[in-house]
Write a protein that holds these residues in place. Sequence first.
Motif, PDB file in Angstrom:
ATOM      1  N   ALA A   1     -54.005  -3.437   7.288  1.00 28.61           N
ATOM      2  CA  ALA A   1     -54.789  -4.248   8.124  1.00 28.61           C
ATOM      3  C   ALA A   1     -55.894  -5.201   7.634  1.00 28.61           C
ATOM      4  O   ALA A   1     -56.453  -6.059   8.183  1.00 28.61           O
ATOM      5  CB  ALA A   1     -55.718  -3.088   9.192  1.00 28.61           C
ATOM      6  N   ASP A   2     -56.200  -4.929   6.308  1.00 29.47           N
ATOM      7  CA  ASP A   2     -57.290  -5.742   5.634  1.00 29.47           C
ATOM      8  C   ASP A   2     -56.358  -6.572   4.581  1.00 29.47           C
ATOM      9  O   ASP A   2     -57.297  -7.614   4.062  1.00 29.47           O
ATOM     10  CB  ASP A   2     -58.403  -4.828   4.792  1.00 29.47           C
ATOM     11  CG  ASP A   2     -58.992  -4.126   5.879  1.00 29.47           C
ATOM     12  OD1 ASP A   2     -59.168  -4.363   7.147  1.00 29.47           O
ATOM     13  OD2 ASP A   2     -59.285  -3.161   5.724  1.00 29.47           O
ATOM     14  N   THR A   3     -55.166  -6.274   3.944  1.00 25.09           N
ATOM     15  CA  THR A   3     -54.903  -7.038   2.974  1.00 25.09           C
ATOM     16  C   THR A   3     -53.400  -7.679   3.178  1.00 25.09           C
ATOM     17  O   THR A   3     -52.651  -7.001   3.930  1.00 25.09           O
ATOM     18  CB  THR A   3     -54.657  -6.119   1.613  1.00 25.09           C
ATOM     19  OG1 THR A   3     -54.024  -4.856   2.098  1.00 25.09           O
ATOM     20  CG2 THR A   3     -55.945  -5.840   1.164  1.00 25.09           C
TER      21      THR A   3
ATOM     22  N   ARG B   1     -52.341   5.199   4.281  1.00 25.90           N
ATOM     23  CA  ARG B   1     -53.225   4.534   3.495  1.00 25.90           C
ATOM     24  C   ARG B   1     -54.514   4.434   4.365  1.00 25.90           C
ATOM     25  O   ARG B   1     -54.665   3.973   5.456  1.00 25.90           O
ATOM     26  CB  ARG B   1     -52.944   3.108   3.147  1.00 25.90           C
ATOM     27  CG  ARG B   1     -51.550   2.940   1.998  1.00 25.90           C
ATOM     28  CD  ARG B   1     -50.901   1.715   2.065  1.00 25.90           C
ATOM     29  NE  ARG B   1     -50.299   1.415   3.082  1.00 25.90           N
ATOM     30  CZ  ARG B   1     -49.575   0.159   3.518  1.00 25.90           C
ATOM     31  NH1 ARG B   1     -49.486  -0.462   2.588  1.00 25.90           N
ATOM     32  NH2 ARG B   1     -49.084   0.081   4.703  1.00 25.90           N
ATOM     33  N   LYS B   2     -55.653   4.936   3.781  1.00 24.71           N
ATOM     34  CA  LYS B   2     -56.927   4.953   4.427  1.00 24.71           C
ATOM     35  C   LYS B   2     -57.956   3.924   3.740  1.00 24.71           C
ATOM     36  O   LYS B   2     -58.809   4.081   4.219  1.00 24.71           O
ATOM     37  CB  LYS B   2     -57.483   6.539   4.242  1.00 24.71           C
ATOM     38  CG  LYS B   2     -56.643   7.445   4.887  1.00 24.71           C
ATOM     39  CD  LYS B   2     -57.112   8.879   4.559  1.00 24.71           C
ATOM     40  CE  LYS B   2     -56.379   9.673   5.537  1.00 24.71           C
ATOM     41  NZ  LYS B   2     -56.780  11.336   5.410  1.00 24.71           N
ATOM     42  N   ARG B   3     -57.665   3.432   2.545  1.00 21.88           N
ATOM     43  CA  ARG B   3     -58.680   2.552   2.138  1.00 21.88           C
ATOM     44  C   ARG B   3     -58.648   1.114   2.510  1.00 21.88           C
ATOM     45  O   ARG B   3     -58.108   0.415   2.260  1.00 21.88           O
ATOM     46  CB  ARG B   3     -58.278   2.535   0.389  1.00 21.88           C
ATOM     47  CG  ARG B   3     -58.327   3.959  -0.309  1.00 21.88           C
ATOM     48  CD  ARG B   3     -58.178   3.648  -1.815  1.00 21.88           C
ATOM     49  NE  ARG B   3     -58.369   5.304  -2.648  1.00 21.88           N
ATOM     50  CZ  ARG B   3     -58.143   5.443  -3.553  1.00 21.88           C
ATOM     51  NH1 ARG B   3     -58.288   4.243  -4.521  1.00 21.88           N
ATOM     52  NH2 ARG B   3     -58.117   6.665  -4.144  1.00 21.88           N
ATOM     53  N   ARG B   4     -59.995   1.142   3.323  1.00 22.78           N
ATOM     54  CA  ARG B   4     -59.952  -0.132   3.995  1.00 22.78           C
ATOM     55  C   ARG B   4     -61.050  -0.966   2.858  1.00 22.78           C
ATOM     56  O   ARG B   4     -61.680  -0.322   2.333  1.00 22.78           O
ATOM     57  CB  ARG B   4     -60.966   0.208   5.303  1.00 22.78           C
ATOM     58  CG  ARG B   4     -60.044   0.959   6.226  1.00 22.78           C
ATOM     59  CD  ARG B   4     -58.829   0.214   6.679  1.00 22.78           C
ATOM     60  NE  ARG B   4     -59.302  -1.002   7.416  1.00 22.78           N
ATOM     61  CZ  ARG B   4     -59.360  -1.333   8.733  1.00 22.78           C
ATOM     62  NH1 ARG B   4     -59.259  -0.295   9.619  1.00 22.78           N
ATOM     63  NH2 ARG B   4     -59.618  -2.460   9.261  1.00 22.78           N
TER      64      ARG B   4
ATOM     65  N   ALA C   1     -63.356  -8.016   2.615  1.00 28.10           N
ATOM     66  CA  ALA C   1     -62.311  -8.328   3.792  1.00 28.10           C
ATOM     67  C   ALA C   1     -62.291  -9.689   4.485  1.00 28.10           C
ATOM     68  O   ALA C   1     -61.326 -10.351   4.801  1.00 28.10           O
ATOM     69  CB  ALA C   1     -62.505  -7.161   4.836  1.00 28.10           C
ATOM     70  N   ALA C   2     -63.594 -10.224   4.215  1.00 30.14           N
ATOM     71  CA  ALA C   2     -64.013 -11.610   4.915  1.00 30.14           C
ATOM     72  C   ALA C   2     -64.217 -12.592   3.956  1.00 30.14           C
ATOM     73  O   ALA C   2     -64.923 -13.613   4.227  1.00 30.14           O
ATOM     74  CB  ALA C   2     -65.299 -11.236   5.854  1.00 30.14           C
TER      75      ALA C   2
END
Length: 402
Positions: free
Chosen positions: A28-30, A379-382, A388-389
């Motif tokens: 979701a972030d990468t 995967r839990k590592r946000r 992220a921004a």
Amino acid sequence: MKHRILVLGAGYAGAFAAGSLARRLSPADTEITVVNAEPVFVERMRLHQLAAGRAIAPRRLADLFAGTGVRLRVARVTAVDPEHRTVAVTGEDGDGVLGYDTLLYTLGSRVADHGVPGVAEHAFDVAGRPSARHLRARLDSLGGTGTVLVVGGGLTGIETATEIAESRPGLCVALAARGELGAWLSPGARLHLRQAFDRLGVTVHEHTGIEAVGATYAVGPDGTTIPADVTVWTAGFVVAPLATAAGLKVTEDGRIVVDDTMRSVSHPDVYAAGDSVYAMGGNGRPLPMSCATAGHTNMRATDAIVGRLTGRRVPRFDKTYVGNHISLGRYDAILQMVDGDARAKSWFVGGRKAARFKAGVLKGSLWGVSYPTFGLPKRKRRLTTTTAAAPATANTPENAAA
């Protein structure tokens, strides 16, 4: 905007690192993209076997990364611009420019000719899959007879000479070493190595630096001519000048200077691993170009990238070697244990047991690359808000399609 991680190179370091990052970071972030010049994974540790005639099935990178979320771009890197955080590539899909927020540079190395006349024109090598296949074709053309000279007394030279001699017993195989054959080994291992060379009929030219290479010969330091229908050059490796041209802090030979986390000392959003990196080992000495170094440095780099992007502590570990594995054909090998200063211990294993161990190492390395995410557990590592921004650069159509 997702944080873009760009991995240059999909060898032992790059392919494993890309899978590790995909497994540990939230999609979701990468966004993870791998750029590699060939569509297949190259088992570089087995290229001497491929050249000698063994059947080695290629593994398509598209299959290895299928279902992992890792994007693959089959292309050659032509330039890196760390100031604008872009990488220029060219391939079958044409030219393109890829942007990144974090770059992992794992482009590896190629054969070093050291400026010796005739090497580029007449010598063969096993530093890449195309060149190994080229050597194989040349050996096939000899029709089972002829002379082969392997130049270089390191691990690659020893493995190449013994593999060719065993696989093609009709050829007269010789090896030219600048120093004493196996000088870094323990006395027992050195004796085993010489016995293997005698058994396979490999002639050794010690203290013989090659000064020139011709189509059918090589020239020693005293002008002595050594006949060779085929000269195989294994006298070291060198990195491409891309990092130097990019303005990264590099050594005189072009390797990227990094800190203990494999992060460039000049550009903090660039990491390096494998043969391309200049990293210090636990003994205070630079790590050599090797598969073991690829393993040490890619794990260190991925730990650091994940830790910094997710706000976690970057773990520390010592980068030390425990031994060298040297194949001597299919059924013989040497496992030489070393101490903390990389000096040979008296203890070693030789023969079939060592050969089975080396085969296990090769299979384990291939398995790790073939299943780069180990089944993609949840995967839990946000990423943290700041990473992220990260600001986008070079948001071109090529990036969106890469």
